[in-house]
Design an enzyme around this catalytic site. Structure first.
Site, short mmCIF file in Angstrom:
data_model
loop_
_atom_site.label_atom_id
_atom_site.label_comp_id
_atom_site.label_asym_id
_atom_site.label_seq_id
_atom_site.Cartn_x
_atom_site.Cartn_y
_atom_site.Cartn_z
CG HIS A 143 -1.93 1.11 1.21
ND1 HIS A 143 -2.94 1.20 2.12
CD2 HIS A 143 -2.09 2.17 0.39
CE1 HIS A 143 -3.68 2.27 1.88
NE2 HIS A 143 -3.17 2.89 0.81
CG HIS A 184 -1.48 6.32 -2.33
ND1 HIS A 184 -2.66 6.36 -3.06
CD2 HIS A 184 -1.78 5.70 -1.16
CE1 HIS A 184 -3.62 5.79 -2.36
NE2 HIS A 184 -3.12 5.38 -1.19
CG ASP A 221 -6.79 4.86 -6.31
OD1 ASP A 221 -6.73 6.08 -6.07
OD2 ASP A 221 -7.37 4.05 -5.58
N GLY A 261 -9.49 8.58 -2.42
CA GLY A 261 -10.13 9.88 -2.26
C GLY A 261 -11.17 9.88 -1.15
CG HIS A 310 -8.04 3.78 -0.29
ND1 HIS A 310 -7.48 3.29 -1.44
CD2 HIS A 310 -7.03 4.41 0.39
CE1 HIS A 310 -6.19 3.60 -1.47
NE2 HIS A 310 -5.90 4.28 -0.37
CD GLU A 327 -7.71 7.19 3.97
OE1 GLU A 327 -6.63 7.78 4.06
OE2 GLU A 327 -8.23 6.88 2.88
#
Length: 243
Positions: free
Chosen positions: A33, A35, A154, A186, A213, A216
């Site tokens: 994980h 980005h 993503d 996002g 995701h 979060e």
């Protein structure tokens, strides 16, 4: 320590061993994980800011202050300001290779990098040029650092269905070496995971893993939504799952 009544044997005793930071640093690792743009170092951001002067400072001290954020929304604004610095295929290659080099310095051997094509692809930087840039960096990372990069494409939820459709198109209508997963990032509030069911269904049918995701910035319902609507096989974050 008591005997095992069923077998009549004494269980193995646990040894407590001090593990040094150097030992941990030297272990080979996998990163699942991380980005793409979010992992660009301040040094590389400064280089991009010097290439494309604008709202992001290139001075190291000013840049360090720029990267201090108050909340998730502030983080997203700063993140998108860095995104605006990525204007050419060479910029894409630079950030991809440098993120890989930073991971290799931690003895990471395998990494699944979450990439968000929608925020970079444009008339000036078409999908083909973007994909060629990340593939060139992927091969260079393997050659120079022994790091095997794989991609998770993503959807940035904040941009809704246009972003979802472009992401699915880039993932499914092109030959993308190293593409293994389909994700969703996002904001969660106002963007239920279920609104992206169609794109995830198509990606999963093409053999991509579902790694959205969820949980979060909202509660456990978003985690359930990701599981039931998107067929999630791995939840990114999920910290609110037990809330």
């Amino acid at each position: 320590m008591p005997w095992n009544r069923r077998t009549g044997t004494e269980p193995a005793r646990l040894a407590i061993v001090a593990v040094s930071e150097d030992f941990v640093a030297g272990l080979p690792k996998a990163e699942l994980h991380v980005h793409h743009v979010g992992s660009v170092s301040q040094r590389v951001v400064a280089e991009l800011a010097a290439r494309h002067p604008g709202t992001v400072p290139s001075d190291p001290e000013e840049l360090a202050r720029f990267f201090v954020f108050d909340d998730f929304a502030h983080f997203i604004r700063n993140y998108l300001a860095v995104v605006d610095l990525i204007k050419t295929a060479e910029d894409v290659r630079l950030i991809t290779y440098e993120v890989a080099a930073d991971m290799a310095a931690q003895n990471i051997r395998y990494a699944e990098l979450t990439v968000t094509p929608y925020i970079s692809i444009s008339d000036d930087l078409p999908a083909e040029a973007f994909l060629e840039a990340i593939e060139d960096a992927r091969q260079a990372a393997s050659r120079d650092h022994g790091l095997e990069l794989r991609w998770i494409f993503d959807i940035p939820a904040d941009f809704g269905q246009p972003a979802a459709e472009l992401t699915a198109s880039v993932a499914l209508d092109h030959d993308v070496p190293g593409l293994v997963g389909f994700g969703l990032g996002g904001s969660e509030r106002g963007f239920p995971r279920s609104m992206f069911r169609d794109q995830f269904d198509r990606a999963r049918a093409a053999g991509l893993r579902s790694v959205p995701h969820a949980g979060e910035t909202t509660g456990p319902q978003s985690v359930w939504d990701a599981l039931t609507s998107l067929g999630a096989e791995r939840i990114e974050h999920g910290i609110a799952a037990a809330a």
